[in-house]
Scaffold this motif. Structure first.
Motif, PDB file in Angstrom:
ATOM      1  N   VAL A   4       0.850  -1.183   0.000  1.00 42.50           N
ATOM      2  CA  VAL A   4       0.000   0.000   0.000  1.00 42.50           C
ATOM      3  C   VAL A   4       0.885   1.232   0.000  1.00 42.50           C
ATOM      4  O   VAL A   4       1.700   1.413   0.897  1.00 42.50           O
ATOM      5  CB  VAL A   4      -0.932   0.019   1.235  1.00 42.50           C
ATOM      6  CG1 VAL A   4      -1.769   1.288   1.241  1.00 42.50           C
ATOM      7  CG2 VAL A   4      -1.824  -1.208   1.227  1.00 42.50           C
ATOM      8  N   GLU A   5       0.723   2.083  -1.028  1.00 38.68           N
ATOM      9  CA  GLU A   5       1.537   3.281  -1.135  1.00 38.68           C
ATOM     10  C   GLU A   5       0.803   4.510  -0.635  1.00 38.68           C
ATOM     11  O   GLU A   5       1.351   5.588  -0.576  1.00 38.68           O
ATOM     12  CB  GLU A   5       1.955   3.504  -2.590  1.00 38.68           C
ATOM     13  CG  GLU A   5       2.845   2.386  -3.121  1.00 38.68           C
ATOM     14  CD  GLU A   5       3.268   2.636  -4.545  1.00 38.68           C
ATOM     15  OE1 GLU A   5       2.719   3.582  -5.158  1.00 38.68           O
ATOM     16  OE2 GLU A   5       4.131   1.915  -5.045  1.00 38.68           O
ATOM     17  N   SER A   6      -0.459   4.356  -0.306  1.00 35.14           N
ATOM     18  CA  SER A   6      -1.231   5.521   0.097  1.00 35.14           C
ATOM     19  C   SER A   6      -0.976   5.833   1.559  1.00 35.14           C
ATOM     20  O   SER A   6      -0.222   5.161   2.249  1.00 35.14           O
ATOM     21  CB  SER A   6      -2.717   5.260  -0.148  1.00 35.14           C
ATOM     22  OG  SER A   6      -3.472   6.404   0.123  1.00 35.14           O
ATOM     23  N   PRO A  10      -7.276   5.056   7.381  1.00 36.73           N
ATOM     24  CA  PRO A  10      -8.028   3.904   6.859  1.00 36.73           C
ATOM     25  C   PRO A  10      -8.573   4.074   5.445  1.00 36.73           C
ATOM     26  O   PRO A  10      -8.468   3.156   4.626  1.00 36.73           O
ATOM     27  CB  PRO A  10      -9.165   3.747   7.874  1.00 36.73           C
ATOM     28  CG  PRO A  10      -8.663   4.381   9.124  1.00 36.73           C
ATOM     29  CD  PRO A  10      -7.781   5.501   8.684  1.00 36.73           C
ATOM     30  N   ILE A  11      -9.172   5.222   5.134  1.00 36.15           N
ATOM     31  CA  ILE A  11      -9.784   5.389   3.814  1.00 36.15           C
ATOM     32  C   ILE A  11      -8.722   5.390   2.727  1.00 36.15           C
ATOM     33  O   ILE A  11      -8.855   4.716   1.698  1.00 36.15           O
ATOM     34  CB  ILE A  11     -10.611   6.690   3.770  1.00 36.15           C
ATOM     35  CG1 ILE A  11     -11.751   6.621   4.786  1.00 36.15           C
ATOM     36  CG2 ILE A  11     -11.159   6.928   2.369  1.00 36.15           C
ATOM     37  CD1 ILE A  11     -12.561   7.887   4.885  1.00 36.15           C
ATOM     38  N   GLY A  12      -7.646   6.132   2.954  1.00 35.32           N
ATOM     39  CA  GLY A  12      -6.568   6.156   1.974  1.00 35.32           C
ATOM     40  C   GLY A  12      -5.922   4.796   1.805  1.00 35.32           C
ATOM     41  O   GLY A  12      -5.586   4.384   0.691  1.00 35.32           O
ATOM     42  N   ALA A  13      -5.751   4.069   2.916  1.00 30.71           N
ATOM     43  CA  ALA A  13      -5.147   2.742   2.842  1.00 30.71           C
ATOM     44  C   ALA A  13      -6.040   1.774   2.067  1.00 30.71           C
ATOM     45  O   ALA A  13      -5.561   0.976   1.258  1.00 30.71           O
ATOM     46  CB  ALA A  13      -4.891   2.217   4.249  1.00 30.71           C
ATOM     47  N   LEU A  14      -7.348   1.845   2.310  1.00 35.34           N
ATOM     48  CA  LEU A  14      -8.286   0.971   1.606  1.00 35.34           C
ATOM     49  C   LEU A  14      -8.264   1.242   0.105  1.00 35.34           C
ATOM     50  O   LEU A  14      -8.215   0.310  -0.710  1.00 35.34           O
ATOM     51  CB  LEU A  14      -9.698   1.174   2.161  1.00 35.34           C
ATOM     52  CG  LEU A  14     -10.819   0.398   1.453  1.00 35.34           C
ATOM     53  CD1 LEU A  14     -10.570  -1.102   1.549  1.00 35.34           C
ATOM     54  CD2 LEU A  14     -12.176   0.757   2.039  1.00 35.34           C
ATOM     55  N   LEU A  15      -8.283   2.513  -0.270  1.00 38.04           N
ATOM     56  CA  LEU A  15      -8.245   2.843  -1.692  1.00 38.04           C
ATOM     57  C   LEU A  15      -6.896   2.484  -2.308  1.00 38.04           C
ATOM     58  O   LEU A  15      -6.818   2.177  -3.498  1.00 38.04           O
ATOM     59  CB  LEU A  15      -8.542   4.328  -1.886  1.00 38.04           C
ATOM     60  CG  LEU A  15      -9.999   4.726  -1.642  1.00 38.04           C
ATOM     61  CD1 LEU A  15     -10.181   6.221  -1.791  1.00 38.04           C
ATOM     62  CD2 LEU A  15     -10.927   3.995  -2.613  1.00 38.04           C
ATOM     63  N   SER A  25      -2.264   3.308 -10.125  1.00 35.53           N
ATOM     64  CA  SER A  25      -1.613   4.048  -9.052  1.00 35.53           C
ATOM     65  C   SER A  25      -2.688   4.680  -8.173  1.00 35.53           C
ATOM     66  O   SER A  25      -3.847   4.831  -8.584  1.00 35.53           O
ATOM     67  CB  SER A  25      -0.704   5.138  -9.625  1.00 35.53           C
ATOM     68  OG  SER A  25      -1.478   6.126 -10.288  1.00 35.53           O
ATOM     69  N   GLY A  26      -2.302   5.051  -6.960  1.00 37.54           N
ATOM     70  CA  GLY A  26      -3.251   5.713  -6.077  1.00 37.54           C
ATOM     71  C   GLY A  26      -3.759   7.016  -6.669  1.00 37.54           C
ATOM     72  O   GLY A  26      -4.950   7.334  -6.581  1.00 37.54           O
TER      73      GLY A  26
END
Length: 334
Positions: A4-6, A10-15, A25-26
């Motif tokens: 996970v590069e975000s 939690p929301i950023g990690a999930l996306l 890419s994110g």
């Protein structure tokens, strides 16, 4: 194992996981969600009253809120508290607007101000992202911004400056000249670094100023707010809307030129100034200039309210009545 590069929230990690699974890419997923949200809002604005317009608007608000919210990661990195707050509030704000859309639909009520807000957001964000996504336009705006600041500095007698070659900050780090960049100039097909396309500034003797101009320096974000707000006034004649745009856009460009020139001059003249760990550039750019810009936009809005009272009426609909200024009652003596 999925990397996970975000950001770690939690929301950023999930996306980030979703983007990795989709082979994107994110930033690519974020842009896709934002683009869908913009199109849904534009569609719901122009097809207001038709079947599915409310559902499209509700989905559009949430997607756009998420799109802006995910940008807060960058502002955390550069330690910009004002923009951190504004971007972090975008997601709950988008959810709230979606709930308002659904509530009005259930009550069979049409809120013209909410419809105007759909159009405002859509037609503010779509032009900006077209400029961002088309390198020719992106570079043209950056060059105009840098050239205007250089001219203002020299006109005001603040020194002699020159602009360097257009540079490109790469996504994986490093930078190259535009001539050495192999990307598509008609549509941005690869992610760039945070600086994107930028123009460095130098003193006339070739010494670096250590300041570069990027798209965010152009004041385009401020301009598009007024462009969207005025363009979405469906009940206002085209003539009055064009007059409003003629007042807002050139004025913002001139004020932004003063802002950029001032930041360059202050940073050079007070290079050793430190306040609470902030040097002059950080203080002027992140605090003083933003406060002045917000105040200028407030004055601009007041001026436009006289020409476009419909704009004032729509904005007041989103302000709680408890915050409205109280009218003074006159008492006549008999």
């Amino acid at each position: 194992m999925i990397r996970v590069e975000s950001m770690s929230e939690p929301i950023g990690a999930l996306l980030g996981v979703v983007a990795e699974t989709m082979g994107m890419s994110g930033d690519g997923l974020r842009l896709l969600l934002g683009s869908i949200g913009m199109l849904l809002l534009a569609l719901s604005f122009h097809r207001h009253g038709q079947k599915g317009s409310v559902q499209a608007a509700a989905a559009g608000w949430i997607l756009l809120g998420l799109f802006v919210y995910l940008r807060s990661e960058y502002y955390v990195k550069i330690d910009d508290p004002l923009l951190i707050l504004m971007t972090a509030m975008a997601l709950p704000g988008g959810i709230l607007l979606a709930m308002m859309e659904i509530r009005d639909a259930r009550n069979e009520v049409s809120d013209e101000s909410l419809v105007w807000f759909r159009g405002m957001v859509a037609w503010a964000m779509i032009p900006y992202h077209l400029v961002y996504s088309i390198p020719f336009l992106n570079i043209a705006v950056v060059m105009l911004t840098a050239s205007s600041a250089e001219w203002m500095l020299e006109f005001a007698g603040m020194g002699q400056y020159t602009l360097g070659e257009v540079m490109v900050e790469l996504h994986d780090g490093g930078e190259v000249t535009l001539s050495a960049w192999g990307g598509n100039m008609w549509i941005l097909t690869e992610p760039l670094g945070e600086g994107g396309f930028f123009v460095p500034m130098y003193h006339a003797d070739g010494a670096p100023v250590h300041i570069a101009f990027i798209l965010s320096c152009s004041g385009l974000q401020s301009m598009i707010i007024f462009v969207g707000a005025i363009a979405a006034l469906r009940t206002v004649s085209l003539n009055r809307r064009l007059r409003g745009l003629f007042i807002a856009v050139p004025t913002i460009h001139v004020l932004n030129t003063f802002r950029n020139a001032g930041i360059v001059w202050l940073s050079h003249s007070y290079s050793d100034w430190i306040f609470m760990g902030l040097n002059m550039f950080d203080f002027a750019h992140s605090y003083a200039a933003k406060a002045a810009s917000l105040f200028a936009m407030f004055l601009m809005a007041i001026a436009l309210f006289d020409l476009l009272p419909e704009l004032h009426r729509h904005i007041m609909r989103f302000i709680p009545p408890s915050l409205w200024p109280k009218k003074q009652e006159s008492v006549s003596e008999s």
